[in-house]
Design a protein around this motif. Structure first.
Motif, PDB file in Angstrom:
ATOM      1  N   ILE A 235      -5.516  -4.205   7.122  1.00  0.00           N
ATOM      2  CA  ILE A 235      -6.246  -4.113   8.395  1.00  0.00           C
ATOM      3  C   ILE A 235      -5.365  -4.614   9.523  1.00  0.00           C
ATOM      4  O   ILE A 235      -5.370  -4.086  10.629  1.00  0.00           O
ATOM      5  CB  ILE A 235      -7.529  -4.976   8.361  1.00  0.00           C
ATOM      6  N   SER A 236      -4.620  -5.664   9.232  1.00  0.00           N
ATOM      7  CA  SER A 236      -3.821  -6.237  10.313  1.00  0.00           C
ATOM      8  C   SER A 236      -2.633  -7.009   9.746  1.00  0.00           C
ATOM      9  O   SER A 236      -2.728  -7.616   8.679  1.00  0.00           O
ATOM     10  CB  SER A 236      -4.716  -7.161  11.148  1.00  0.00           C
ATOM     11  N   THR A 237      -1.518  -6.924  10.443  1.00  0.00           N
ATOM     12  CA  THR A 237      -0.397  -7.790  10.066  1.00  0.00           C
ATOM     13  C   THR A 237      -0.069  -8.634  11.284  1.00  0.00           C
ATOM     14  O   THR A 237       0.261  -8.109  12.337  1.00  0.00           O
ATOM     15  CB  THR A 237       0.866  -6.997   9.694  1.00  0.00           C
ATOM     16  N   GLY A 238      -0.224  -9.900  11.132  1.00  0.00           N
ATOM     17  CA  GLY A 238       0.095 -10.807  12.231  1.00  0.00           C
ATOM     18  C   GLY A 238       1.335 -11.603  11.870  1.00  0.00           C
ATOM     19  O   GLY A 238       1.979 -11.328  10.861  1.00  0.00           O
ATOM     20  N   LYS A 239       1.621 -12.566  12.728  1.00  0.00           N
ATOM     21  CA  LYS A 239       2.823 -13.363  12.469  1.00  0.00           C
ATOM     22  C   LYS A 239       2.598 -14.261  11.266  1.00  0.00           C
ATOM     23  O   LYS A 239       3.495 -14.516  10.488  1.00  0.00           O
ATOM     24  CB  LYS A 239       3.139 -14.215  13.701  1.00  0.00           C
ATOM     25  N   GLU A 240       1.388 -14.764  11.142  1.00  0.00           N
ATOM     26  CA  GLU A 240       1.147 -15.729  10.077  1.00  0.00           C
ATOM     27  C   GLU A 240       0.394 -15.170   8.883  1.00  0.00           C
ATOM     28  O   GLU A 240       0.355 -15.801   7.839  1.00  0.00           O
ATOM     29  CB  GLU A 240       0.351 -16.932  10.619  1.00  0.00           C
ATOM     30  N   SER A 241      -0.250 -14.032   9.074  1.00  0.00           N
ATOM     31  CA  SER A 241      -1.043 -13.544   7.946  1.00  0.00           C
ATOM     32  C   SER A 241      -1.115 -12.027   7.923  1.00  0.00           C
ATOM     33  O   SER A 241      -0.844 -11.360   8.920  1.00  0.00           O
ATOM     34  CB  SER A 241      -2.457 -14.116   8.029  1.00  0.00           C
ATOM     35  N   VAL A 242      -1.467 -11.523   6.747  1.00  0.00           N
ATOM     36  CA  VAL A 242      -1.726 -10.096   6.592  1.00  0.00           C
ATOM     37  C   VAL A 242      -3.148  -9.991   6.062  1.00  0.00           C
ATOM     38  O   VAL A 242      -3.526 -10.748   5.159  1.00  0.00           O
ATOM     39  CB  VAL A 242      -0.777  -9.468   5.552  1.00  0.00           C
ATOM     40  N   VAL A 243      -3.929  -9.107   6.649  1.00  0.00           N
ATOM     41  CA  VAL A 243      -5.328  -8.999   6.228  1.00  0.00           C
ATOM     42  C   VAL A 243      -5.551  -7.640   5.563  1.00  0.00           C
ATOM     43  O   VAL A 243      -5.193  -6.605   6.121  1.00  0.00           O
ATOM     44  CB  VAL A 243      -6.279  -9.186   7.432  1.00  0.00           C
ATOM     45  N   PHE A 244      -6.087  -7.661   4.345  1.00  0.00           N
ATOM     46  CA  PHE A 244      -6.355  -6.430   3.593  1.00  0.00           C
ATOM     47  C   PHE A 244      -7.854  -6.215   3.446  1.00  0.00           C
ATOM     48  O   PHE A 244      -8.616  -7.181   3.341  1.00  0.00           O
ATOM     49  CB  PHE A 244      -5.774  -6.524   2.182  1.00  0.00           C
ATOM     50  N   HIS A 245      -8.232  -4.961   3.397  1.00  0.00           N
ATOM     51  CA  HIS A 245      -9.618  -4.637   3.068  1.00  0.00           C
ATOM     52  C   HIS A 245      -9.697  -4.408   1.567  1.00  0.00           C
ATOM     53  O   HIS A 245      -8.767  -3.856   0.967  1.00  0.00           O
ATOM     54  CB  HIS A 245     -10.054  -3.369   3.806  1.00  0.00           C
ATOM     55  N   ALA A 246     -10.781  -4.861   0.948  1.00  0.00           N
ATOM     56  CA  ALA A 246     -10.945  -4.640  -0.492  1.00  0.00           C
ATOM     57  C   ALA A 246     -12.416  -4.431  -0.814  1.00  0.00           C
ATOM     58  O   ALA A 246     -13.295  -4.862  -0.064  1.00  0.00           O
ATOM     59  CB  ALA A 246     -10.399  -5.836  -1.262  1.00  0.00           C
ATOM     60  N   ASP A 247     -12.657  -3.749  -1.950  1.00  0.00           N
ATOM     61  CA  ASP A 247     -14.039  -3.610  -2.435  1.00  0.00           C
ATOM     62  C   ASP A 247     -14.333  -4.799  -3.328  1.00  0.00           C
ATOM     63  O   ASP A 247     -13.546  -5.093  -4.237  1.00  0.00           O
ATOM     64  CB  ASP A 247     -14.196  -2.317  -3.241  1.00  0.00           C
ATOM     65  N   GLY A 248     -15.464  -5.424  -3.061  1.00  0.00           N
ATOM     66  CA  GLY A 248     -15.814  -6.617  -3.841  1.00  0.00           C
ATOM     67  C   GLY A 248     -16.177  -6.273  -5.272  1.00  0.00           C
ATOM     68  O   GLY A 248     -16.716  -5.207  -5.553  1.00  0.00           O
ATOM     69  N   GLY A 249     -15.868  -7.164  -6.186  1.00  0.00           N
ATOM     70  CA  GLY A 249     -16.245  -7.007  -7.589  1.00  0.00           C
ATOM     71  C   GLY A 249     -17.361  -7.983  -7.899  1.00  0.00           C
ATOM     72  O   GLY A 249     -18.400  -7.961  -7.248  1.00  0.00           O
ATOM     73  N   SER A 250     -17.095  -8.881  -8.851  1.00  0.00           N
ATOM     74  CA  SER A 250     -18.135  -9.865  -9.157  1.00  0.00           C
ATOM     75  C   SER A 250     -17.519 -11.183  -9.601  1.00  0.00           C
ATOM     76  O   SER A 250     -16.407 -11.222 -10.124  1.00  0.00           O
ATOM     77  CB  SER A 250     -19.041  -9.329 -10.259  1.00  0.00           C
ATOM     78  N   LEU A 251     -18.257 -12.224  -9.345  1.00  0.00           N
ATOM     79  CA  LEU A 251     -17.878 -13.565  -9.784  1.00  0.00           C
ATOM     80  C   LEU A 251     -19.068 -14.136 -10.523  1.00  0.00           C
ATOM     81  O   LEU A 251     -20.210 -13.805 -10.191  1.00  0.00           O
ATOM     82  CB  LEU A 251     -17.590 -14.453  -8.566  1.00  0.00           C
ATOM     83  N   GLU A 252     -18.783 -14.997 -11.495  1.00  0.00           N
ATOM     84  CA  GLU A 252     -19.898 -15.536 -12.267  1.00  0.00           C
ATOM     85  C   GLU A 252     -20.829 -16.383 -11.402  1.00  0.00           C
ATOM     86  O   GLU A 252     -22.040 -16.264 -11.446  1.00  0.00           O
ATOM     87  CB  GLU A 252     -19.365 -16.381 -13.414  1.00  0.00           C
ATOM     88  N   GLU A 253     -20.204 -17.251 -10.595  1.00  0.00           N
ATOM     89  CA  GLU A 253     -20.996 -18.261  -9.886  1.00  0.00           C
ATOM     90  C   GLU A 253     -21.750 -17.716  -8.680  1.00  0.00           C
ATOM     91  O   GLU A 253     -22.754 -18.261  -8.256  1.00  0.00           O
ATOM     92  CB  GLU A 253     -20.135 -19.423  -9.373  1.00  0.00           C
ATOM     93  N   GLN A 254     -21.233 -16.646  -8.073  1.00  0.00           N
ATOM     94  CA  GLN A 254     -21.842 -16.225  -6.814  1.00  0.00           C
ATOM     95  C   GLN A 254     -21.683 -14.721  -6.649  1.00  0.00           C
ATOM     96  O   GLN A 254     -20.763 -14.125  -7.220  1.00  0.00           O
ATOM     97  CB  GLN A 254     -21.150 -16.943  -5.646  1.00  0.00           C
ATOM     98  N   PRO A 255     -22.547 -14.120  -5.848  1.00  0.00           N
ATOM     99  CA  PRO A 255     -22.376 -12.685  -5.619  1.00  0.00           C
ATOM    100  C   PRO A 255     -21.175 -12.432  -4.698  1.00  0.00           C
ATOM    101  O   PRO A 255     -20.849 -13.268  -3.848  1.00  0.00           O
ATOM    102  CB  PRO A 255     -23.686 -12.280  -4.924  1.00  0.00           C
TER     103      PRO A 255
END
Ligand code: ADP
Ligand code: MG
Length: 496
Positions: A235-255
């Motif tokens: 989604i964005s590449t900045g000086k300090e970070s790169v932001v990606f879009h992803a499809d969520g999966g699942s985690l045991e503890e939380q949705p």
């Protein structure tokens, strides 16, 4: 010599045909008399015994068996190495037994033909001596001879880049005219240049995204673990970070939300060096900061963003929900819909009513941040606010600090200036001046009178200094965690 060899049925059957397939016709034929198969089949265990008096045969059998065992071990290792990973690495090239053995395709056999006497092999083009011709009288051939030139041109195709497929031409008595050869050559050069450019671009984009192999592995691991369904794109590449879009999966503890972002803090350190002051003076992190190597400091940034977001969530400020933190990758909910991120407020093209609305939301959020979360954003501007579902969402809080930070109030003043300037420019007549905004957010009453920035700043710095001295003296912060009564949280201490 009578030796007993124990090998698998499969090997023995191959041995009877010829253990080396058609590779080794030169090996002395092994007469059937050499091989005396004993009638001791143990089919259940796939094992039988036989006797042979041929040393060569024995050596071949042993080698074959060794190779097979080696390959079996390799297969096991390959399986272990790849596990359940969706991306697997083949060890095929390290196998001993040539893959042709597993296939009964007759085409494979052709590969093993001796090609030294290939009937289709081209005649070597004649080289023309220095004098420029060969032969005598009527039979003179010059260097311009069409047939010779044609053959030479064909041979020169060998010099084209390896990725250029020149087909079977080299193996035939093909004669390329100068014109054809030149245009082929031209085409190859331009193709090479094009591909080099493409490659460069690819390299560049990877570098830009700063996703080093370690980070990529971490990202794949999240997909493998099912936390993410899929990582879609940047989604964005900045000086300090790169932001990606992803499809969520699942985690045991939380949705896990259907759509998430991965904020990857760059592990190339240079940019972060400039921002050390946001973290090394943050008492929540400074103890650890001093003990960590620079690469691990990057993880602190991600952690800091996570803690700050948690505080904001508690105060019900619209911001991303933290899903999970893995080293320097922070996974959070996606602000936007159907892969389309919400626009930054500077790009949102709001009508005047929405803009005024947004301004009041921001004002309220700044107060909440300061009073309820005990935070100063420290990079608040129209770039770090998204407009989504009629609300302003705050993002990018890795650098946010508590107001007790030695420069906390200066950061807040800068935030106020960004906000006042932006909304005033957008025509929100209700937007306060930077000084009023600062006082309203903090509850302080720094005199605004002359509206002289230097004086106002001097007041702020003096306050910070007093607080710092106080902290040094008492080893305790005087900025109270914003109190319920909304009284000014920063009042000069009586004994200062
Ligand atoms: P940086 O430190 O690189 O500025 P940000 O956190 O501001 O990092 O993210 C960069 C950009 O990525 C933002 O301007 C925004 O467009 C997008 N972005 C970040 N977080 C989210 C999110 N949770 N949902 C949607 N877009 C996001
Ligand atoms: Mg940002």
């Amino acid at each position: 010599m009578l030796v007993c060899v124990c090998v698998s049925v499969f090997v023995c059957l191959s041995v009877l045909q010829n253990p080396w397939g058609s590779v080794n016709p030169a090996a002395p034929a092994c007469s059937l008399a050499d091989v005396m198969i004993l009638a001791c089949f143990k089919l259940k265990e796939n094992i039988f015994f036989y006797y042979t008096t041929s040393d060569l045969m024995l050596a071949q059998i042993l080698q074959m068996q060794f190779d097979r065992e080696f390959d079996d071990q390799l297969r096991r290792e390959e399986k272990k190495f790849n596990g359940d990973s969706k991306v697997s690495i083949s060890f095929e090239n390290y196998r001993m037994v040539h893959p042709y053995e597993d296939s009964d395709s007759s085409e494979d056999e052709v590969d093993w033909q001796d090609t030294r006497h290939d009937p289709y092999r081209a005649e070597k083009p004649q080289t023309t001596p220095r004098k420029g011709f060969t032969g005598k009288g009527k039979n003179i051939t010059t260097k311009h001879d069409e047939v010779n030139c044609g053959r030479k041109n064909t041979a020169r195709m060998d010099n084209f880049a390896p990725e250029v497929h020149v087909g079977d031409g080299l193996g035939m008595d093909l004669k390329l005219s100068n014109q054809v050869f030149n245009s082929l050559k031209q085409h190859c050069y331009s193709e090479q240049r094009r591909s080099a450019k493409l490659h460069e671009k690819k390299e560049h984009s990877t570098a830009e995204q700063a996703v080093d192999p370690r980070t990529r592995l971490l990202m794949y691991k999240m997909v493998n673990a099912g936390v993410l369904e899929n990582i879609n794109g940047c989604i964005s590449t900045g000086k300090e970070s790169v932001v990606f879009h992803a499809d969520g999966g699942s985690l045991e503890e939380q949705p896990v939300p259907d759509e998430v972002v991965l904020k990857v803090f760059k592990t190339t350190l240079n940019e972060f060096k400039n921002r050390d002051r946001y973290i090394k003076d943050d008492y929540r992190f400074n103890d650890r900061f001093s003990k960590l190597n620079p690469r691990k400091v990057i993880r602190l940034w991600a952690e800091k963003e996570m803690h700050n977001l948690a505080r904001m969530k508690k105060a019900e400020i619209p911001c991303p929900d933290v899903v999970v933190l893995k080293k320097h990758i922070l996974v959070m909910s996606f602000i936007g819909k159907d892969h389309v991120p919400a626009p930054k407020i500077k790009d949102a093209m709001l009508g005047s009513e929405d803009m005024k609305n947004a301004y009041y939301q921001v004002l309220h959020m700044m107060q909440q941040l300061y009073r309820e979360c005990n935070l100063v954003h420290a990079d608040l501007s129209e770039y770090n606010m998204l407009w989504h579902e009629g609300k302003v969402w705050l993002i990018d809080v890795s650098q946010s600090v508590e107001p007790t930070h030695p420069h906390g109030l200066e950061f807040l003043f800068r935030d106020c200036r960004n906000i006042s300037t932006f909304f005033q420019k957008k025509g929100v007549s209700e937007a306060m001046s930077v000084y009023d905004l600062f006082n309203t957010v903090t509850g302080l009453q720094i005199p605004v009178g002359a509206e002289n920035e230097a004086e106002f700043m001097a007041e702020i710095v003096a306050l910070e200094k007093r607080n710092e001295d106080h902290v040094q003296k008492r080893r305790k912060k005087v900025f109270p965690f914003a109190s319920e009564d909304s009284g000014p949280p920063l009042e000069p201490d009586a004994d200062d």
